[in-house]
Design a protein around this motif. Sequence first.
Motif, PDB file in Angstrom:
ATOM      1  N   SER A  47       0.831  -1.208   0.000  1.00 19.89           N
ATOM      2  CA  SER A  47       0.000   0.000   0.000  1.00 19.89           C
ATOM      3  C   SER A  47       0.861   1.251   0.000  1.00 19.89           C
ATOM      4  CB  SER A  47      -0.923   0.010   1.218  1.00 19.89           C
ATOM      5  OG  SER A  47      -1.835  -1.042   1.137  1.00 19.89           O
ATOM      6  N   ALA A  48       1.927   1.221   0.798  1.00 21.12           N
ATOM      7  CA  ALA A  48       2.813   2.381   0.821  1.00 21.12           C
ATOM      8  C   ALA A  48       3.427   2.605  -0.563  1.00 21.12           C
ATOM      9  CB  ALA A  48       3.903   2.174   1.873  1.00 21.12           C
ATOM     10  N   TRP A  86       0.717   3.980  -2.783  1.00 18.90           N
ATOM     11  CA  TRP A  86       0.341   5.332  -2.368  1.00 18.90           C
ATOM     12  C   TRP A  86       1.357   6.364  -2.848  1.00 18.90           C
ATOM     13  CZ3 TRP A  86      -3.162   8.595  -1.088  1.00 18.90           C
ATOM     14  CH2 TRP A  86      -2.849   9.763  -0.397  1.00 18.90           C
ATOM     15  N   ALA A  98       8.809   0.145  -1.269  1.00 15.19           N
ATOM     16  CA  ALA A  98       8.042   1.224  -0.640  1.00 15.19           C
ATOM     17  C   ALA A  98       8.933   2.428  -0.356  1.00 15.19           C
ATOM     18  CB  ALA A  98       7.414   0.717   0.657  1.00 15.19           C
ATOM     19  N   LEU A 114       8.746   6.158  -1.929  1.00 18.99           N
ATOM     20  CA  LEU A 114       8.742   7.357  -1.088  1.00 18.99           C
ATOM     21  C   LEU A 114       9.805   8.347  -1.566  1.00 18.99           C
ATOM     22  CD1 LEU A 114       7.999   8.976   1.468  1.00 18.99           C
ATOM     23  CD2 LEU A 114       9.604   7.564   2.730  1.00 18.99           C
TER      24      LEU A 114
END
Lengths: 394, 228
Positions: free
Chosen positions: A19-20, A23, A127, A131
């Motif tokens: 999910s990260a 996202w 992830a 980011l």
Amino acid sequence: MERLGEGILRRTVIWLAASATLWFLASTAFTLFSAGPGAPAFTLLALLSFLPAFIFLPAGKGSILLDELRTVDADTGIEAFLETGEGAGAAAGLLARRALRLDADIDPGKGRLRRAFCGLLPLIGAAFLALALFESVSIALDRGPALGYRPPSAAPGSGLRTEELETIREGDNYDLTLRSQDEAEPAEAPAVTEAPGKGSPRSREEAVERAIRAEEAEGSGAEPGELGSPSAGSKLESPDADDRIPGAGPGTMMSREGPTSPRGGDSSAAGGSSPAEKGERAGGASQGRAGTTAAGKDESRKDAGLNRAGGYEGSAGPLSQSPLLDYRSRLFSALAQGGAGGDFAIGRKTDAAELREFERRFFDSFRLDSGLAPREDAYSMMLKRRWMAGGGER
Amino acid sequence: MKAHAPTQAMRIALLSASALAAGLLLYLGAAVLEHGLGLEGASAVCAEEALKTCIIVIGSILGSRIGPRRGAGLMAGKGARCGLLWGLAAIAAFAAIENLAYFLAFPGGGIFLRLLWAEPVHIVTGLAEASAVGMATQLRGAAVRRGPSARRGARGRPAALGFTAALLLAAAFSWHLAFNLAAGGDAGIAAKPGPMALAVAANAVALIAFGRLFARRILIGGFLYGQR
């Protein structure tokens, strides 16, 4: 049960990492393409909503218990015993003792955390990479570091009225409708003052002068029926008379007719922006979606905002209906309407045609039409001229 | 020539896509049913829960075909359990799709509170229904393996299992209806912090209780933690 918990923990870790990643990748895309405010909320909602489905999905390598059992019971003797059940016969006692011994050797807590994170490092690394990508893009575009995409409309000074946001939170749709109408007036004021020939005193004078000139022209041999005809009389005395004065121009008409004005165009074509429709929608708590047409898209979006706070559990306002039960039909009606056009239902009790009729009758009550004789007598003309000369309003 | 078994990645993709599609079909089916028949209140809840139970039954039936251990001796019942989990995943996907559709219909931040209110209800009721269907599957499996004589000998247990399964279905229906009534009432109690916290707590307790029941009786039951 311990192994089951371990499996759920592992699934949760996988979901968090995936999910990260999604996202941050989605936030990067939203930042690059300047997505609307609904996009990040939709993404976050989707990620959160699908967590239970992800946990329940039987997509593991197999049964943890079975794998564990086969590790300690390589010849599957215990498996065979369990499968045959009561038919194990003479081997039952032997196998049961062996099972007890193996059961004592199994330590479910041993290396639990290590097993939960085993093989997930690439996913967790992805992830962090996502980011880093998002932060790079965000900083490169002068948006600063953040943990997600911030839509421009959510920023201060974005153009959204504070009152509107507050009202959306409160769920007071009626109040917002009234406020929107009130706020429309000051917004129109500069346009009116800039546009000669409108509602300002100066424009009124000009209009009177034009009318007097027309009367004089009539007196000097022009066609008298031009002013005295029923249609001309209607124009003069109707509330729309100012708008139809020659020279006012379509631009000034538009500036006078604000988006929330009761006479702001054909309400049926404008997606139902009239107060009557808004009131209907507010009463229905969610019926604003039904009024969406191509012509009134912007207003419909605004109306969708009106209904944000009410209509379902978790919202700030009271629930007038049970949207859990009928929201789907409303959604499909709205979608079908958006795709096909045509007639639609505003609510359960009042359809669009009926509402338009109510609206027409309501606004017709404000009209000041009066039938005039084809030719006015001299006394009436004199009265009118003096009235105009005295600055009287039509 | 022996057919190649699907790889693990393919199997995961197949299971995920099929569960998602089943959830979408469930959503559309419930929508068509409720819209077409004009169902409201208890009848709508009943239709929705019946459809969810059907999905779980279909999953348990198909389990032996889509399960990872089909025909693997001891795991003859594992396929059905896998199917039950697949049905639960489909129900969870249905709840997620419903939430997303809700967001499309009513955009706003309050949808995240609905996520706390409504989605656990679907998960709780799904767990109860999966437990009920799992018990029915166990009943049928016992009858097939042991034959009529064993079934006669264990008359009391099937009755208890059947009663428990019916009770679980009734509990699922009641739970859903209670939350719908609370959400749809004129008082709008779901919008208040107190009832919302109470609902979240109640759902959490029910989730643990039904999850534990499902795990012990259906997922693990009969294998290591079973009757023997």
